[in-house]
Design an enzyme around this catalytic site. Structure first.
Site, PDB file in Angstrom:
ATOM      1  N   TYR A 160       0.887  -1.618   0.140  1.00 57.53           N
ATOM      2  CA  TYR A 160      -0.104  -0.250  -0.057  1.00 57.53           C
ATOM      3  C   TYR A 160       1.064   1.193   0.057  1.00 57.53           C
ATOM      4  O   TYR A 160       0.370   2.376  -0.705  1.00 57.53           O
ATOM      5  CB  TYR A 160      -1.171   0.339   0.997  1.00 57.53           C
ATOM      6  CG  TYR A 160      -1.609   0.893   1.818  1.00 57.53           C
ATOM      7  CD1 TYR A 160      -3.390   1.158   0.504  1.00 57.53           C
ATOM      8  CD2 TYR A 160      -2.322   2.078   2.263  1.00 57.53           C
ATOM      9  CE1 TYR A 160      -3.615   2.237   0.166  1.00 57.53           C
ATOM     10  CE2 TYR A 160      -2.360   3.056   2.319  1.00 57.53           C
ATOM     11  CZ  TYR A 160      -3.804   2.933   1.866  1.00 57.53           C
ATOM     12  OH  TYR A 160      -4.689   4.553   1.358  1.00 57.53           O
ATOM     13  N   THR A 173     -14.457   4.211   7.274  1.00 54.38           N
ATOM     14  CA  THR A 173     -15.427   4.118   6.161  1.00 54.38           C
ATOM     15  C   THR A 173     -15.458   2.153   5.896  1.00 54.38           C
ATOM     16  O   THR A 173     -15.269   2.020   6.814  1.00 54.38           O
ATOM     17  CB  THR A 173     -14.386   4.516   4.952  1.00 54.38           C
ATOM     18  OG1 THR A 173     -13.406   3.621   4.586  1.00 54.38           O
ATOM     19  CG2 THR A 173     -13.782   5.707   4.885  1.00 54.38           C
ATOM     20  N   SER A 178     -14.799   0.321   4.185  1.00 53.74           N
ATOM     21  CA  SER A 178     -13.702  -1.060   4.137  1.00 53.74           C
ATOM     22  C   SER A 178     -12.541  -0.736   5.295  1.00 53.74           C
ATOM     23  O   SER A 178     -12.239  -1.889   5.561  1.00 53.74           O
ATOM     24  CB  SER A 178     -12.804  -0.522   3.211  1.00 53.74           C
ATOM     25  OG  SER A 178     -11.641   1.011   3.020  1.00 53.74           O
ATOM     26  N   ARG A 210     -11.720  -4.459   7.072  1.00 57.70           N
ATOM     27  CA  ARG A 210     -10.383  -4.878   7.348  1.00 57.70           C
ATOM     28  C   ARG A 210     -10.508  -4.787   8.868  1.00 57.70           C
ATOM     29  O   ARG A 210     -10.132  -5.931   9.695  1.00 57.70           O
ATOM     30  CB  ARG A 210      -9.636  -3.569   7.105  1.00 57.70           C
ATOM     31  CG  ARG A 210      -9.740  -3.234   5.783  1.00 57.70           C
ATOM     32  CD  ARG A 210      -8.103  -2.842   5.522  1.00 57.70           C
ATOM     33  NE  ARG A 210      -8.070  -1.361   5.643  1.00 57.70           N
ATOM     34  CZ  ARG A 210      -8.977  -0.383   4.898  1.00 57.70           C
ATOM     35  NH1 ARG A 210      -9.285  -0.741   4.236  1.00 57.70           N
ATOM     36  NH2 ARG A 210      -8.591   0.850   5.593  1.00 57.70           N
ATOM     37  N   ARG A 218      -2.826   4.365  16.592  1.00 55.37           N
ATOM     38  CA  ARG A 218      -2.033   5.038  15.667  1.00 55.37           C
ATOM     39  C   ARG A 218      -2.204   6.718  15.513  1.00 55.37           C
ATOM     40  O   ARG A 218      -1.397   7.345  14.076  1.00 55.37           O
ATOM     41  CB  ARG A 218      -1.483   3.959  14.970  1.00 55.37           C
ATOM     42  CG  ARG A 218      -2.642   4.281  14.144  1.00 55.37           C
ATOM     43  CD  ARG A 218      -1.799   3.566  12.947  1.00 55.37           C
ATOM     44  NE  ARG A 218      -2.959   3.788  11.397  1.00 55.37           N
ATOM     45  CZ  ARG A 218      -2.770   3.096  10.633  1.00 55.37           C
ATOM     46  NH1 ARG A 218      -1.921   1.618   9.788  1.00 55.37           N
ATOM     47  NH2 ARG A 218      -3.629   2.926   9.635  1.00 55.37           N
TER      48      ARG A 218
HETATM   49  P1  NAD Z   1     -13.804   2.288   0.770  1.00 52.55           P
HETATM   50  O1  NAD Z   1     -12.643   1.237   0.560  1.00 52.55           O
HETATM   51  O2  NAD Z   1     -14.430   2.041   1.983  1.00 52.55           O
HETATM   52  O3  NAD Z   1     -14.524   1.515  -0.506  1.00 52.55           O
HETATM   53  C1  NAD Z   1     -13.630   2.446  -1.916  1.00 52.55           C
HETATM   54  C2  NAD Z   1     -14.484   2.086  -3.336  1.00 52.55           C
HETATM   55  O4  NAD Z   1     -13.907   2.033  -4.255  1.00 52.55           O
HETATM   56  C3  NAD Z   1     -16.088   0.951  -2.871  1.00 52.55           C
HETATM   57  O5  NAD Z   1     -17.104   1.691  -3.441  1.00 52.55           O
HETATM   58  C4  NAD Z   1     -15.539   0.203  -3.882  1.00 52.55           C
HETATM   59  O6  NAD Z   1     -17.272  -0.501  -4.417  1.00 52.55           O
HETATM   60  C5  NAD Z   1     -14.333   0.526  -5.266  1.00 52.55           C
HETATM   61  N1  NAD Z   1     -14.331   0.251  -5.609  1.00 52.55           N
HETATM   62  C6  NAD Z   1     -13.274  -0.388  -5.661  1.00 52.55           C
HETATM   63  N2  NAD Z   1     -12.622  -0.873  -7.017  1.00 52.55           N
HETATM   64  C7  NAD Z   1     -12.908  -0.235  -7.930  1.00 52.55           C
HETATM   65  C8  NAD Z   1     -12.837  -0.387  -8.898  1.00 52.55           C
HETATM   66  N3  NAD Z   1     -11.808  -1.223  -9.643  1.00 52.55           N
HETATM   67  N4  NAD Z   1     -13.376   0.474  -9.834  1.00 52.55           N
HETATM   68  C9  NAD Z   1     -13.789   1.559  -9.104  1.00 52.55           C
HETATM   69  N5  NAD Z   1     -14.495   1.879  -7.819  1.00 52.55           N
HETATM   70  C10 NAD Z   1     -13.736   0.871  -7.764  1.00 52.55           C
HETATM   71  O7  NAD Z   1     -12.922   4.086   0.601  1.00 52.55           O
HETATM   72  P2  NAD Z   1     -12.551   5.056   1.197  1.00 52.55           P
HETATM   73  O8  NAD Z   1     -11.602   4.461   2.611  1.00 52.55           O
HETATM   74  O9  NAD Z   1     -12.711   6.131   1.650  1.00 52.55           O
HETATM   75  O10 NAD Z   1     -10.917   4.687   0.370  1.00 52.55           O
HETATM   76  C11 NAD Z   1     -11.415   5.431  -0.323  1.00 52.55           C
HETATM   77  C12 NAD Z   1      -9.764   6.440  -0.619  1.00 52.55           C
HETATM   78  O11 NAD Z   1      -8.918   7.365   0.006  1.00 52.55           O
HETATM   79  C13 NAD Z   1      -8.913   4.619  -1.298  1.00 52.55           C
HETATM   80  O12 NAD Z   1      -7.613   4.970  -2.258  1.00 52.55           O
HETATM   81  C14 NAD Z   1      -7.460   4.781  -0.061  1.00 52.55           C
HETATM   82  O13 NAD Z   1      -6.837   3.963  -0.269  1.00 52.55           O
HETATM   83  C15 NAD Z   1      -7.925   6.075   0.213  1.00 52.55           C
HETATM   84  N6  NAD Z   1      -7.296   6.323   1.784  1.00 52.55           N
HETATM   85  C16 NAD Z   1      -8.557   5.730   2.493  1.00 52.55           C
HETATM   86  C17 NAD Z   1      -8.101   6.000   3.861  1.00 52.55           C
HETATM   87  C18 NAD Z   1      -8.913   5.323   5.045  1.00 52.55           C
HETATM   88  O14 NAD Z   1      -8.565   5.027   6.342  1.00 52.55           O
HETATM   89  N7  NAD Z   1     -10.156   5.059   4.700  1.00 52.55           N
HETATM   90  C19 NAD Z   1      -6.940   6.612   4.501  1.00 52.55           C
HETATM   91  C20 NAD Z   1      -6.212   7.079   3.499  1.00 52.55           C
HETATM   92  C21 NAD Z   1      -6.311   6.721   2.226  1.00 52.55           C
END
Ligand code: NAD
Length: 255
Positions: free
Chosen positions: A157, A192, A194, A198, A215
């Site tokens: 990641y 969120t 996801s 996890r 953390r």
């Molecule tokens: P999430 O992971 O809960 O949801 C992700 C969404 O992506 C889902 O609706 C899923 O259907 C969609 N998705 C998955 N594969 C896909 C594809 N191939 N094409 C289109 N859509 C697809 O959302 P989140 O946790 O808000 O994460 C969103 C972004 O933020 C990600 O890039 C993640 O790495 C980043 N991020 C998240 C966090 C966190 O703690 N949640 C922290 C830092 C960065």
């Protein structure tokens, strides 16, 4: 809602808009007057946008290059691209397979690369408002876990999100004179769906949640709504002098 929001007239594409930060960003940008194309691979999640003003929901799998180009071509024009899709691989380098690495690079980096390739020519053709051409804002989803910080069990990641930072700065450098801005955001841990998945996958989800909270220097996780104001800012003309930057919203993780 105000008559004229900060994003009035902006045409925005958001990937991974079905839930989490993507969904919160769609709602915030539409509330600011943008026309938002909210896309996700999971069409069932998009049903929740039924009746939402200025939101055009459509299925898009960002692993599919042709589908990304078709989605951008189907828009009447594009002013803002929010590359939000991403996946977390859990593990150290010795836990990761070639497939894990390839998948993360595909979803977290290559898909952003393609979406920018699809959107940029149209952004470069936009009226710049000063008698010339070139106007657009690209916002890439990175993470605090990237070139900013190493976190345990996030090797694949962190590698992929560090590439997002490089991609962001490269695009910013190449198009800085042509009206295009490209920035990244770097959230800390956000509560969120996801993340909940996890956490629930651990043998002891209560202890796992406590470890995620531990953390965070503020002693709590973020809500998606605490991340999206920076997306709105970067999408808007208020940020017109900002490019090539990584905006951390991480509750103090990188102090
Ligand atoms: P999430 O992971 O809960 O949801 C992700 C969404 O992506 C889902 O609706 C899923 O259907 C969609 N998705 C998955 N594969 C896909 C594809 N191939 N094409 C289109 N859509 C697809 O959302 P989140 O946790 O808000 O994460 C969103 C972004 O933020 C990600 O890039 C993640 O790495 C980043 N991020 C998240 C966090 C966190 O703690 N949640 C922290 C830092 C960065």
């Amino acid at each position: 809602m105000r008559d004229r929001g900060r994003l009035q007239g902006k045409r925005v594409l958001v990937t991974a808009a079905g839930q989490g930060i993507g969904r919160a960003a769609v709602l915030a940008m539409a509330a600011e007057g943008a026309e938002v194309w909210a896309t996700d691979v999971d069409a069932s999640l998009l049903a929740a946008y039924a009746g939402a003003e200025r939101v055009h929901a459509a299925r898009l799998d960002v692993l599919d290059k042709a589908a990304i180009f078709a989605a951008v071509a189907a828009m009447p024009g594009i002013d803002v691209l929010f590359n939000c899709a991403g996946v977390v691989h859990n593990g150290a380098i010795l836990d990761a397979t070639d497939d894990d690495l390839a998948f993360a690079l595909h979803l977290n980096v290559r898909a952003q690369f393609w979406a920018i390739q699809a959107a940029l020519p149209r952004m470069l053709a936009n009226d710049d408002g000063r008698g010339g051409q070139g106007r657009g804002s690209i916002v890439n989803m990175a993470s605090v876990c990237s070139s900013l910080k190493g976190l345990p069990s996030r090797c694949v990641y962190g590698t992929s999100k560090a590439a997002v930072v490089g991609l962001t700065k490269s695009v910013a450098a190449d198009y800085v004179t042509r009206g295009i801005r490209c920035n990244a955001i770097a959230p800390g841990t956000v509560d969120t769906p996801s993340l909940a998945e996890r956490i629930n996958a651990y043998d002891d989800p209560v202890a796992a949640r406590a470890a995620f909270v531990a953390r965070q220097p503020m002693g709590r996780l973020a809500q998606a709504e605490e991340i999206v104001p920076v997306v709105v800012y970067l999408a808007s003309d208020e940020s017109q002098f900002a490019t090539g930057q990584v905006f951390s919203v991480d509750g103090g993780m990188t102090i």
